[in-house]
Design a protein around this motif. Sequence first.
Motif, PDB file in Angstrom:
ATOM      1  N   VAL A  47      30.678  48.698   3.023  1.00 23.76           N
ATOM      2  CA  VAL A  47      29.898  47.556   3.511  1.00 23.76           C
ATOM      3  C   VAL A  47      29.390  46.723   2.337  1.00 23.76           C
ATOM      4  N   ASP A  48      28.915  47.377   1.280  1.00 22.63           N
ATOM      5  CA  ASP A  48      28.445  46.645   0.103  1.00 22.63           C
ATOM      6  C   ASP A  48      29.556  45.777  -0.483  1.00 22.63           C
ATOM      7  N   ALA A  49      30.778  46.306  -0.467  1.00 23.72           N
ATOM      8  CA  ALA A  49      31.892  45.605  -1.103  1.00 23.72           C
ATOM      9  C   ALA A  49      32.478  44.509  -0.227  1.00 23.72           C
ATOM     10  N   GLU A  53      31.838  43.636   8.715  1.00 18.61           N
ATOM     11  CA  GLU A  53      33.047  43.444   9.501  1.00 18.61           C
ATOM     12  C   GLU A  53      34.162  44.371   9.055  1.00 18.61           C
ATOM     13  N   ALA A  54      34.134  44.821   7.823  1.00 20.83           N
ATOM     14  CA  ALA A  54      35.197  45.677   7.297  1.00 20.83           C
ATOM     15  C   ALA A  54      35.065  47.127   7.743  1.00 20.83           C
ATOM     16  N   LEU A  55      33.922  47.496   8.273  1.00 19.27           N
ATOM     17  CA  LEU A  55      33.671  48.893   8.601  1.00 19.27           C
ATOM     18  C   LEU A  55      34.306  49.290   9.923  1.00 19.27           C
ATOM     19  N   SER A  56      35.170  50.278   9.885  1.00 20.04           N
ATOM     20  CA  SER A  56      35.767  50.891  11.074  1.00 20.04           C
ATOM     21  C   SER A  56      36.128  52.315  10.715  1.00 20.04           C
ATOM     22  N   MET A  57      36.340  53.144  11.719  1.00 26.02           N
ATOM     23  CA  MET A  57      36.716  54.528  11.458  1.00 26.02           C
ATOM     24  C   MET A  57      38.064  54.596  10.729  1.00 26.02           C
ATOM     25  N   ARG A  58      38.980  53.747  11.111  1.00 24.08           N
ATOM     26  CA  ARG A  58      40.288  53.760  10.479  1.00 24.08           C
ATOM     27  C   ARG A  58      40.186  53.379   8.999  1.00 24.08           C
ATOM     28  N   TYR A  74      31.392  63.868  11.989  1.00 22.28           N
ATOM     29  CA  TYR A  74      30.201  63.518  11.223  1.00 22.28           C
ATOM     30  C   TYR A  74      29.541  62.225  11.698  1.00 22.28           C
ATOM     31  N   ALA A  75      30.247  61.426  12.476  1.00 13.53           N
ATOM     32  CA  ALA A  75      29.682  60.207  13.067  1.00 13.53           C
ATOM     33  C   ALA A  75      30.387  59.988  14.403  1.00 13.53           C
ATOM     34  N   LYS A  76      29.612  59.899  15.463  1.00 22.86           N
ATOM     35  CA  LYS A  76      30.200  59.842  16.805  1.00 22.86           C
ATOM     36  C   LYS A  76      31.041  58.595  17.018  1.00 22.86           C
ATOM     37  N   ASN A  77      30.622  57.487  16.413  1.00 25.91           N
ATOM     38  CA  ASN A  77      31.318  56.213  16.588  1.00 25.91           C
ATOM     39  C   ASN A  77      30.814  55.239  15.536  1.00 25.91           C
ATOM     40  N   ARG A  78      31.256  54.003  15.644  1.00 25.47           N
ATOM     41  CA  ARG A  78      30.834  53.003  14.660  1.00 25.47           C
ATOM     42  C   ARG A  78      29.337  52.756  14.726  1.00 25.47           C
TER      43      ARG A  78
END
Length: 280
Positions: A47-49, A53-58, A74-78
């Motif tokens: 996210v910093d970089a 919008e760039a953050l997704s599980m994939r 470790y994380a249920k979803n976005r």
Amino acid sequence: MIPLNSLATDPDPDSGPAKDPSPTPKTKARRPRLSREVVLTAALALVDAEGLEALSMRRLGNELDRDPMALYRYAKNRADLLDGITELVLGQLVIPTDGGDWQAQLRATAHDFRNLALAHPHVVPLLVTRPLSTPLGLRPLGTLRPLENILALLIDAGFAPTDALHVYRAYYGFLYGHILNELQELVVDAEENEALLRLGMHRLPARTFPRLRALAPVLADYDGAGELDQGITILLTGLATQLHPTATAPGTPTGPTGNPPEGTSGEVADSPGRSSPSHA
């Protein structure tokens, strides 16, 4: 005489052992063992970089060189990732609760929060708006720690609990507003000496925006830390006065809330029309 065939079969003692011509495969770098902290730290770095919008599980799986399905442990979803990032950043905010001067402590916390926001500007929208999507009691515990610590700081300083809540709301309302405003103070060309050109304000019609154009030199020399400090001074002084009206005679010593310490006299009759302290 040495047999000729021995020249072809005897090894050369100076040649050393025969080398395998096939290349040696490179050892693959060991991947870090996954944990929630590792996943959230990688998510924050992404996210910093590149922004939220760039953050997704994939994409996060690619960054960690893991199957995206492995991350759901470790994380249920976005949404859980976003909450975790918020907790991770707020976990770096230190709020002193050692019983010192409450105004000095809130001033220091404000500057620490500003530095944290400037270090993670893409996370600021989460800090400001993420809590709105969840009722107070259902929010991640890490996001409630600043509220609890500031309430403890103020109540220990002598504020009534309801007044402490008023201070918290006004304090963070100002702080969020300042940070959002500072992040909007973008410079078009930092190398340009002319203030109007630095901010791109030469494009504004002079007849329509005369006052705004006249303030170009001030806007170009924006000092975020100085603006924050000045605003905090005004805010905290006003809060101390409005929430705890001083009812003391001139020269009477006051406690941390502006009221006379126990055992001192300084009461005056309420003046007509004087309002009582506000409550939540």
